[in-house]
Write a protein that holds these residues in place. Structure first.
Motif, mmCIF file in Angstrom:
data_model
loop_
_atom_site.group_PDB
_atom_site.id
_atom_site.type_symbol
_atom_site.label_atom_id
_atom_site.label_comp_id
_atom_site.label_asym_id
_atom_site.label_seq_id
_atom_site.Cartn_x
_atom_site.Cartn_y
_atom_site.Cartn_z
ATOM 1 N N LEU A 86 0.839 -1.199 0.000
ATOM 2 C CA LEU A 86 0.000 0.000 0.000
ATOM 3 C C LEU A 86 0.876 1.252 0.000
ATOM 4 C CD1 LEU A 86 -2.891 1.062 0.070
ATOM 5 C CD2 LEU A 86 -2.754 1.042 2.577
ATOM 6 N N GLY A 87 1.926 1.255 0.814
ATOM 7 C CA GLY A 87 2.843 2.388 0.810
ATOM 8 C C GLY A 87 3.502 2.582 -0.544
ATOM 9 N N ARG A 88 3.868 1.477 -1.184
ATOM 10 C CA ARG A 88 4.491 1.570 -2.511
ATOM 11 C C ARG A 88 3.515 2.139 -3.530
ATOM 12 N NH1 ARG A 88 6.938 -3.700 -3.532
ATOM 13 N NH2 ARG A 88 4.927 -4.452 -4.314
ATOM 14 N N ALA A 89 2.263 1.711 -3.472
ATOM 15 C CA ALA A 89 1.264 2.239 -4.405
ATOM 16 C C ALA A 89 1.092 3.744 -4.217
ATOM 17 C CB ALA A 89 -0.076 1.527 -4.196
ATOM 18 N N PHE A 90 1.033 4.189 -2.964
ATOM 19 C CA PHE A 90 0.907 5.618 -2.712
ATOM 20 C C PHE A 90 2.068 6.389 -3.332
ATOM 21 C CE2 PHE A 90 -1.588 5.159 1.568
ATOM 22 C CZ PHE A 90 -2.640 4.611 0.877
ATOM 23 N N GLN A 91 3.281 5.869 -3.160
ATOM 24 C CA GLN A 91 4.452 6.588 -3.664
ATOM 25 C C GLN A 91 4.487 6.604 -5.185
ATOM 26 O OE1 GLN A 91 6.291 8.930 -2.984
ATOM 27 N NE2 GLN A 91 8.068 8.185 -1.852
ATOM 28 N N GLN A 92 4.126 5.499 -5.816
ATOM 29 C CA GLN A 92 4.140 5.451 -7.279
ATOM 30 C C GLN A 92 3.100 6.423 -7.860
ATOM 31 O OE1 GLN A 92 6.402 3.999 -8.973
ATOM 32 N NE2 GLN A 92 6.878 1.927 -8.288
ATOM 33 N N VAL A 93 1.950 6.524 -7.209
ATOM 34 C CA VAL A 93 0.953 7.501 -7.649
ATOM 35 C C VAL A 93 1.526 8.908 -7.532
ATOM 36 C CG1 VAL A 93 -1.248 8.574 -7.022
ATOM 37 C CG2 VAL A 93 -1.091 6.091 -7.237
ATOM 38 N N ASN A 94 2.192 9.179 -6.411
ATOM 39 C CA ASN A 94 2.764 10.512 -6.219
ATOM 40 C C ASN A 94 3.865 10.816 -7.238
ATOM 41 O OD1 ASN A 94 1.107 11.316 -4.112
ATOM 42 N ND2 ASN A 94 2.429 10.407 -2.554
ATOM 43 N N PHE A 95 4.648 9.804 -7.610
ATOM 44 C CA PHE A 95 5.660 10.028 -8.657
ATOM 45 C C PHE A 95 5.002 10.534 -9.933
ATOM 46 C CE2 PHE A 95 8.641 6.545 -6.827
ATOM 47 C CZ PHE A 95 9.230 7.474 -5.985
ATOM 48 N N LEU A 96 3.877 9.914 -10.308
ATOM 49 C CA LEU A 96 3.207 10.303 -11.544
ATOM 50 C C LEU A 96 2.579 11.689 -11.432
ATOM 51 C CD1 LEU A 96 1.423 7.113 -12.947
ATOM 52 C CD2 LEU A 96 3.084 8.554 -14.127
ATOM 53 N N ARG A 97 1.849 11.920 -10.341
ATOM 54 C CA ARG A 97 1.127 13.200 -10.264
ATOM 55 C C ARG A 97 2.057 14.374 -9.974
ATOM 56 N NH1 ARG A 97 -1.523 13.879 -4.636
ATOM 57 N NH2 ARG A 97 -3.195 14.877 -5.781
ATOM 58 N N ASP A 98 3.282 14.109 -9.498
ATOM 59 C CA ASP A 98 4.228 15.190 -9.207
ATOM 60 C C ASP A 98 5.359 15.273 -10.233
ATOM 61 O OD1 ASP A 98 2.815 15.907 -6.937
ATOM 62 O OD2 ASP A 98 4.011 14.670 -5.590
ATOM 63 N N LEU A 99 5.166 14.670 -11.386
ATOM 64 C CA LEU A 99 6.234 14.672 -12.399
ATOM 65 C C LEU A 99 6.738 16.080 -12.685
ATOM 66 C CD1 LEU A 99 5.208 12.091 -15.164
ATOM 67 C CD2 LEU A 99 7.288 12.072 -13.771
ATOM 68 N N ALA A 100 5.827 17.003 -12.912
ATOM 69 C CA ALA A 100 6.234 18.356 -13.289
ATOM 70 C C ALA A 100 6.968 19.051 -12.150
ATOM 71 C CB ALA A 100 5.010 19.169 -13.707
ATOM 72 N N ALA A 101 6.409 18.996 -10.932
ATOM 73 C CA ALA A 101 7.031 19.683 -9.801
ATOM 74 C C ALA A 101 8.383 19.083 -9.462
ATOM 75 C CB ALA A 101 6.106 19.631 -8.591
ATOM 76 N N ASP A 102 8.481 17.749 -9.481
ATOM 77 C CA ASP A 102 9.757 17.108 -9.155
ATOM 78 C C ASP A 102 10.841 17.505 -10.152
ATOM 79 O OD1 ASP A 102 8.792 15.821 -6.919
ATOM 80 O OD2 ASP A 102 8.281 13.973 -7.969
ATOM 81 N N HIS A 103 10.472 17.559 -11.432
ATOM 82 C CA HIS A 103 11.460 17.877 -12.465
ATOM 83 C C HIS A 103 11.790 19.370 -12.486
ATOM 84 C CE1 HIS A 103 12.847 18.876 -16.562
ATOM 85 N NE2 HIS A 103 13.479 17.715 -16.482
ATOM 86 N N ASP A 104 10.763 20.202 -12.482
ATOM 87 C CA ASP A 104 10.978 21.636 -12.685
ATOM 88 C C ASP A 104 11.481 22.346 -11.431
ATOM 89 O OD1 ASP A 104 10.017 21.143 -15.209
ATOM 90 O OD2 ASP A 104 8.003 21.923 -14.800
ATOM 91 N N GLN A 105 10.986 21.949 -10.249
ATOM 92 C CA GLN A 105 11.354 22.650 -9.020
ATOM 93 C C GLN A 105 12.504 21.993 -8.276
ATOM 94 O OE1 GLN A 105 7.902 23.413 -6.519
ATOM 95 N NE2 GLN A 105 6.589 23.691 -8.313
ATOM 96 N N LEU A 106 12.572 20.663 -8.328
ATOM 97 C CA LEU A 106 13.573 19.946 -7.536
ATOM 98 C C LEU A 106 14.662 19.312 -8.380
ATOM 99 C CD1 LEU A 106 11.104 18.215 -5.028
ATOM 100 C CD2 LEU A 106 12.371 20.352 -4.713
ATOM 101 N N GLY A 107 14.491 19.300 -9.695
ATOM 102 C CA GLY A 107 15.509 18.726 -10.567
ATOM 103 C C GLY A 107 15.633 17.227 -10.448
ATOM 104 N N ARG A 108 14.542 16.530 -10.136
ATOM 105 C CA ARG A 108 14.582 15.077 -9.962
ATOM 106 C C ARG A 108 13.642 14.391 -10.942
ATOM 107 N NH1 ARG A 108 13.022 15.511 -3.808
ATOM 108 N NH2 ARG A 108 14.775 16.755 -3.008
ATOM 109 N N THR A 109 14.069 13.202 -11.374
ATOM 110 C CA THR A 109 13.218 12.333 -12.178
ATOM 111 C C THR A 109 13.267 10.962 -11.538
ATOM 112 O OG1 THR A 109 13.697 13.567 -14.202
ATOM 113 C CG2 THR A 109 12.771 11.359 -14.461
ATOM 114 N N TYR A 110 12.199 10.587 -10.858
ATOM 115 C CA TYR A 110 12.211 9.326 -10.120
ATOM 116 C C TYR A 110 12.023 8.110 -11.017
ATOM 117 C CZ TYR A 110 11.956 11.956 -5.750
ATOM 118 O OH TYR A 110 12.234 12.791 -4.701
ATOM 119 N N LEU A 111 11.168 8.232 -12.025
ATOM 120 C CA LEU A 111 10.828 7.069 -12.836
ATOM 121 C C LEU A 111 11.924 6.806 -13.863
ATOM 122 C CD1 LEU A 111 7.044 7.843 -13.316
ATOM 123 C CD2 LEU A 111 8.104 6.277 -11.680
ATOM 124 N N PRO A 112 12.516 5.624 -13.865
ATOM 125 C CA PRO A 112 13.628 5.326 -14.774
ATOM 126 C C PRO A 112 13.241 5.522 -16.236
ATOM 127 C CG PRO A 112 13.451 3.632 -13.087
ATOM 128 C CD PRO A 112 12.235 4.493 -12.958
#
Length: 312
Positions: free
Chosen positions: A197-223
């Motif tokens: 369940l924790g993993r599912a929550f995090q994977q959802v957040n990776f998808l919905r935060d793609l723009a913020a993670d990349h543009d604001q934090l300079g990170r791309t989590y999904l290989p």
């Protein structure tokens, strides 16, 4: 000015009631200085969750006490660590963030040993952790994942698995420790579902935060996403994994104690709704804007979970 209301004469309290109250007051111990400090620490955790959380904060309201307060102390520590590494302020140097994270980690371990901390959030967490059996086996990977955010900007499959374990799966396992109140057999049986369940929550957040993670934090989590845009096919493959994890978690929710079952169901269903909405959103749009669940839909999900009681 409102008209003054007539004063109703107070009813006389029967003498037997007065004597009962007096006896109760006599036997109830006055709060100690330690009690007051513990209460202040737990109140600080509640302030953190009310300031930062929306969906999770709503779901925790379905937890019964004292589970609700204990889970909030876990969230508060996780939130503080997350803010250290995720604050987008470019003037906050990574070396300073790393130092603060190290201090937080060391304070947490010390509080686990002693039961006390000058940091109210850490103190509240330690009270919960010492009672529920949360130890370094869960905290070490958590802080390692937080530290990775200060230096790792892209992941391969192996590093992402380690990151998800530390940033999400162990948080679910910490909460499970609290839900089960020290029952080792039940923990062993339910831990795989809690981790998924924790993993599912995090994977959802990776998808919905793609723009913020990349543009604001300079990170791309999904290989692989650094080399090109997200495609609808890749979105669906990721959400297939999410839905499989959610299904596995749903199968064990009914085995949780009644004190936590409704809240976990609500959190599960909120993220299942997010998964559905992400699947219906073009991949190109996901990379530009954050997908959300409207408040009215959240309310419906929470009310359904609350009405479900113990039926799951």
């Amino acid at each position: 000015m409102a008209a003054a209301q007539p004063v109703t004469p107070a009813r006389a309290v029967p003498s037997r009631w007065r004597s009962c109250r007096a006896r109760a007051a006599a036997v109830a111990p006055a709060p100690t200085a330690r009690d007051r400090y513990d209460d202040a620490a737990r109140a600080s955790a509640a302030v953190v969750i009310s300031a930062y959380s929306t969906s999770f904060g709503w779901a925790t309201r379905l937890l019964r006490e004292p589970v609700r307060t204990r889970v909030r102390t876990i969230y508060a520590l996780v939130r503080v660590a997350d803010e250290i590494v995720d604050d987008p302020d470019p003037g906050w140097a990574p070396t300073h963030r790393a130092h603060l994270l190290t201090v937080l980690e060391e304070e947490t371990y010390q509080a686990l040993r002693t039961g006390r901390s000058a940091n109210l959030v850490v103190h509240a967490f330690a009270q919960t952790a010492r009672g529920a059996g949360i130890g370094p086996d869960l905290l070490t990977p958590f802080f390692a994942a937080m530290r990775a955010d200060l230096s790792v900007t892209t992941h391969d499959a192996a590093s992402l698995a380690g990151y998800v374990h530390g940033s999400a799966e162990v948080v679910g396992l910490m909460c499970l420790r609290v839900f089960l109140d020290g029952d080792p057999a039940a923990y062993a049986a339910l831990a795989p579902g809690a981790a998924r369940l924790g993993r599912a929550f995090q994977q959802v957040n990776f998808l919905r935060d793609l723009a913020a993670d990349h543009d604001q934090l300079g990170r791309t989590y999904l290989p692989g996403l650094g080399a090109g845009p997200l495609t609808d096919a890749r979105r669906d493959a990721l959400l297939d994994d999410v839905d499989a994890d959610l299904a596995a978690a749903a199968a064990v929710i009914g085995h949780l104690p009644a004190s936590s079952r409704r809240a976990v169901r609500a959190a599960h269903d909120l993220f299942a709704e997010l998964s559905r909405r992400l699947r219906a959103t073009p991949a190109a749009q996901i990379q530009r804007s954050r997908v959300r669940v409207p408040d009215l839909v959240k309310a419906r999900i929470l009310l359904t979970a609350a009405a479900g009681g113990g039926r799951w």
